[in-house]
Motif scaffolding. Structure first.
Motif, PDB file in Angstrom:
ATOM      1  N   GLY A 271       0.822  -1.219   0.000  1.00  0.00           N
ATOM      2  CA  GLY A 271       0.000   0.000   0.000  1.00  0.00           C
ATOM      3  C   GLY A 271       0.848   1.257   0.000  1.00  0.00           C
ATOM      4  O   GLY A 271       0.536   2.235  -0.709  1.00  0.00           O
ATOM      5  N   LEU A 272       1.927   1.246   0.804  1.00  0.00           N
ATOM      6  CA  LEU A 272       2.824   2.403   0.828  1.00  0.00           C
ATOM      7  C   LEU A 272       3.504   2.578  -0.525  1.00  0.00           C
ATOM      8  O   LEU A 272       3.732   3.719  -0.992  1.00  0.00           O
ATOM      9  CB  LEU A 272       3.879   2.205   1.925  1.00  0.00           C
ATOM     10  N   LEU A 273       3.884   1.451  -1.168  1.00  0.00           N
ATOM     11  CA  LEU A 273       4.512   1.526  -2.483  1.00  0.00           C
ATOM     12  C   LEU A 273       3.583   2.167  -3.503  1.00  0.00           C
ATOM     13  O   LEU A 273       4.001   3.034  -4.304  1.00  0.00           O
ATOM     14  CB  LEU A 273       4.925   0.109  -2.924  1.00  0.00           C
TER      15      LEU A 273
ATOM     16  N   ARG B 121       7.054   9.816  -5.191  1.00  0.00           N
ATOM     17  CA  ARG B 121       8.124   9.830  -4.199  1.00  0.00           C
ATOM     18  C   ARG B 121       9.046   8.672  -4.486  1.00  0.00           C
ATOM     19  O   ARG B 121       9.067   7.651  -3.795  1.00  0.00           O
ATOM     20  CB  ARG B 121       7.552   9.776  -2.796  1.00  0.00           C
ATOM     21  N   MET B 122       9.837   8.815  -5.540  1.00  0.00           N
ATOM     22  CA  MET B 122      10.656   7.732  -6.042  1.00  0.00           C
ATOM     23  C   MET B 122      11.786   7.364  -5.088  1.00  0.00           C
ATOM     24  O   MET B 122      12.288   6.243  -5.119  1.00  0.00           O
ATOM     25  CB  MET B 122      11.241   8.121  -7.419  1.00  0.00           C
ATOM     26  N   ASP B 123      12.163   8.281  -4.202  1.00  0.00           N
ATOM     27  CA  ASP B 123      13.244   7.996  -3.281  1.00  0.00           C
ATOM     28  C   ASP B 123      12.884   6.956  -2.215  1.00  0.00           C
ATOM     29  O   ASP B 123      13.759   6.370  -1.578  1.00  0.00           O
ATOM     30  CB  ASP B 123      13.683   9.298  -2.595  1.00  0.00           C
ATOM     31  N   ARG B 124      11.581   6.697  -2.040  1.00  0.00           N
ATOM     32  CA  ARG B 124      11.148   5.738  -1.015  1.00  0.00           C
ATOM     33  C   ARG B 124      10.773   4.380  -1.607  1.00  0.00           C
ATOM     34  O   ARG B 124      10.428   3.457  -0.871  1.00  0.00           O
ATOM     35  CB  ARG B 124       9.956   6.304  -0.245  1.00  0.00           C
ATOM     36  N   LEU B 125      10.820   4.283  -2.956  1.00  0.00           N
ATOM     37  CA  LEU B 125      10.408   3.030  -3.592  1.00  0.00           C
ATOM     38  C   LEU B 125      11.340   1.888  -3.221  1.00  0.00           C
ATOM     39  O   LEU B 125      10.911   0.766  -2.949  1.00  0.00           O
ATOM     40  CB  LEU B 125      10.353   3.193  -5.110  1.00  0.00           C
TER      41      LEU B 125
ATOM     42  N   CYS C 135      11.598  -3.801   2.063  1.00  0.00           N
ATOM     43  CA  CYS C 135      10.803  -4.315   3.185  1.00  0.00           C
ATOM     44  C   CYS C 135       9.881  -5.447   2.738  1.00  0.00           C
ATOM     45  O   CYS C 135       9.690  -6.444   3.454  1.00  0.00           O
ATOM     46  CB  CYS C 135       9.988  -3.170   3.799  1.00  0.00           C
ATOM     47  N   ILE C 136       9.309  -5.286   1.531  1.00  0.00           N
ATOM     48  CA  ILE C 136       8.433  -6.349   1.007  1.00  0.00           C
ATOM     49  C   ILE C 136       9.230  -7.618   0.767  1.00  0.00           C
ATOM     50  O   ILE C 136       8.802  -8.741   1.105  1.00  0.00           O
ATOM     51  CB  ILE C 136       7.742  -5.869  -0.286  1.00  0.00           C
TER      52      ILE C 136
END
Length: 314
Positions: A252-254, A262-266, A272-273
Motif C-alpha cells: 500500500g505504501l509503495l 516519491r521515487m526515493d522511497r520506492l 521491506c516487502i
C-alpha cells in the motif's frame, strides 16, 4: 420162642446196618457229585472275580461246565463281562480323546480336590508357573494380596453351581517369583455323591494387559502431543500472518509513493516487502523440516518487529 425172637432181632439189626451203610455210601457219592456240579462252578466264578479285581482284566471268562441253571449263570456272567469290557474300552478311548484336547489346548486347565489341592494340571499351566505342582495347595501360586479374591471365586462357584464363577486379571506367581496375570473360570466337578472337586480353566493375559497399558500410555502421550501441536499451530498461524501484514502494508505504501511520485522511497518499500517475503519463505521451509523430523525440541518465531528472530529446530 425166646431164642427165635432173639435171632430175628439180630437179623433185623444186621439188615438195618446194611441199609444204613448203603445209604451212607449213596449219600457220599451223591454229595461228591453235587459238589462237582454246584461247588466247582461257583469256585470258578469266584476265581474269575478275584482275577478281575486284582488285574482289572475284563477279558477273562468263566468256564461253562453244565447246561443247567448254573451254565446259564456262567453265560450271563460272561455276557456282563463283555459289556463291561466294551464300556471300559470306550471309556479309555473317550478319556484319551478328552485328555488330548485338554493337554493340547491353548488354555490352562487344573482340577482341585475337596481341600483345594491340585489334583491335575495340564502342560499349559505347568509351563506358566514353571512347576508340576500336583498335590500342592492351589493358593500357593496366587499373589498374597489377591488370596481373598481367589478364595471368593472358589466359594462362588460352589454357591452358584452348576453355573461357573469367573475372575479377571488375577495375579499368579511363578516358581521364579515372576508375576503373571490370568483370566479364569471355576466350575464344580460332580461325582456320584455330589460335588467332587473344582475345575479351573483360563488363559494367560499378561501380554494383553501389558499391551493395554502401553496403549494407554501412548494415547496419553498422543493427547499431550496434540495439545502441544494445537499450541504450536496457533503460534505459527499468528506469526505467519505477520509477514503478510508487512507485505500488504508496504505494498500500500509503495502504491501511494508511486502516486505521489516519491521515487526515493520506492527502494525502501520494495526492500521491506522482499524481507517479509524471505521471512515467510524461511518460516515455511522450517515448517516443512519440522514435519519431516516429527517433534519440536526448541521453537523460535520471527516477528516483524524483530527481524533477527528465527524459527529453528535444535
Amino acid at each position: 420162642t425166646q431164642s427165635r425172637s432173639s435171632a430175628a432181632s439180630d437179623v433185623y439189626k444186621r439188615q438195618m446196618l446194611f441199609v444204613l451203610a448203603i445209604c451212607t455210601i449213596v449219600a457220599l457219592v451223591f454229595g461228591s457229585q453235587m459238589q462237582r456240579i454246584i461247588t466247582v462252578p461257583f469256585e470258578n466264578l469266584l476265581g474269575v472275580t478275584k482275577a478281575i479285581r486284582q488285574n482289572q482284566d475284563y477279558q477273562v471268562r468263566a468256564r461253562k461246565s453244565t447246561n443247567d441253571e448254573l451254565g446259564e449263570l456262567a453265560d450271563s456272567f460272561n455276557l456282563m463281562l463283555e459289556e463291561i469290557e466294551t464300556r471300559d474300552q470306550d471309556l479309555k478311548i473317550s478319556e484319551a480323546w478328552f485328555r488330548g484336547i485338554i493337554e493340547n489346548s491353548s488354555e490352562f486347565v487344573c482340577v482341585l480336590d475337596h481341600n483345594h489341592h491340585l489334583a491335575y494340571i495340564n502342560p499349559v499351566l505347568e509351563r506358566l508357573i514353571g512347576a508340576s505342582a500336583i498335590g500342592q495347595m492351589s493358593s500357593k501360586y496366587v499373589d498374597t494380596s489377591q488370596l481373598d479374591l481367589f478364595m471368593d471365586v472358589l466359594e462362588r462357584s460352589i454357591s452358584q453351581a452348576p453355573n461357573s464363577a469367573a475372575v479377571n486379571e488375577l495375579r499368579l506367581l511363578t516358581k521364579t517369583s515372576e508375576t503373571v496375570y490370568v483370566d479364569l473360570s471355576v466350575t464344580c466337578l460332580y461325582g456320584i455323591l455330589g460335588i467332587d472337586g473344582l475345575v479351573i480353566h483360563g488363559r494367560d493375559v499378561t501380554e494383553r494387559l501389558h499391551a493395554s497399558r502401553e496403549r494407554e500410555r501412548l494415547i496419553e502421550e498422543l493427547e499431550h502431543k496434540n495439545a502441544e501441536l494445537e499450541s504450536f499451530t496457533y503460534t505459527v498461524s499468528h506469526d505467519l500472518k505477520s509477514p503478510l501484514v508487512t507485505i500488504n502494508g508496504f505494498a500500500g505504501l509503495l502504491k501511494k509513493d508511486i502516486e505521489q511520485n516519491r521515487m526515493d522511497r520506492l527502494d525502501q518499500d520494495i526492500e521491506c516487502i522482499q524481507t517479509a517475503a524471505q521471512t515467510m519463505q524461511k518460516q515455511l521451509q522450517e515448517l516443512l523440516d519440522l514435519s519431516r523430523i516429527g517433534r519440536v525440541m526448541n521453537l523460535s518465531l520471527i516477528h516483524i518487529s524483530e527481524p533477527t528472530r528465527l524459527l529453528s529446530i535444535s
